[in-house]
Motif scaffolding. Structure first.
Motif: not given
Lengths: 88, 126
Positions: A31-32, A35, A37, A40-41, B19, B22-23
């Motif tokens: 997911m890195q 994403v 943002d 978040l990353r 996002d 994912f969060a």
């Protein structure tokens, strides 16, 4: 105390925690790349690094499981069966 | 956003939708992780196993805190204003179901033949 075989129940719970942590490493790493943002990353990057360290520690202890066995280079049985290949 | 994923008008807000999803996934895994380790700890007898799990439990709680704070700051999570959280829950459910109904994988996705395979004993019997 550190080289003594582990008890049964804790060994099985280690099995659960290790598999969960393995999936977390893989998923957060995947997911890195997805994403958008930055914050978040960065948090995912930190999660990956922490999880890799934690997984290493768990794997170390897991070696004392009563059902421990030598770990092969690859999966013992190949998962890809050639029948799955379509020869056109 | 509607079914026509090729129309640019429908791609507004998609980055944030992604996002937030994912969060949320990261948050749920963090919660799951804390619970799993807590359960494992209460089934462990060996002192060093308990010590290790205790440390990882503390680390897991800290990570859960960080994720929660980030989501609150970004307005992706509303633990206090629950009607806001309600809207997010329904909205992401609707959007994700819409994606779920899309025909995103029309082509055969079996790619097994594209990967190296060890020539094992039954390969010549094909």
């Amino acid at each position: 105390m550190d080289n003594q075989k582990l008890a049964a129940h804790e060994s099985l719970d280690l099995h659960e925690v290790i598999n969960f942590k393995t999936l977390c490493v893989g998923k957060s790493k995947l997911m890195q790349g997805l994403v958008f943002d930055d914050d978040l990353r960065n948090l995912m990057k930190k999660d990956v690094e922490q999880s890799i360290q934690a997984l290493g520690q768990l794997q170390e202890v897991y070696k004392r499981a009563p059902f421990e066995a030598p770990v092969p280079e690859n999966r013992p049985t190949p998962t890809v069966n050639l029948k799955g290949v379509h020869m056109h | 956003m509607n079914n026509d994923y090729l129309d640019p008008i429908n791609s507004i807000h998609v980055p944030e939708l992604a996002d937030t999803t994912f969060a949320m996934d990261l948050l749920l895994r963090a919660k799951e992780g804390v619970r799993n380790v807590a359960v494992a700890l209460t089934e462990s007898a060996s002192p060093d196993v308990r010590a290790l799990l205790r440390d990882q439990l503390m680390q897991g709680i800290a990570m859960h805190q960080e994720i929660t704070d980030l989501m609150i700051n970004k307005k992706w999570f509303h633990p206090y204003e629950l009607s806001e959280q309600y809207k997010l829950d329904q909205l992401s459910a609707n959007n994700t179901v819409m994606i779920g109904k899309m025909n995103l994988f029309p082509v055969e996705t079996n790619r097994k033949g594209l990967f190296a395979q060890t020539p094992d004993e039954h390969s010549d019997k094909q």
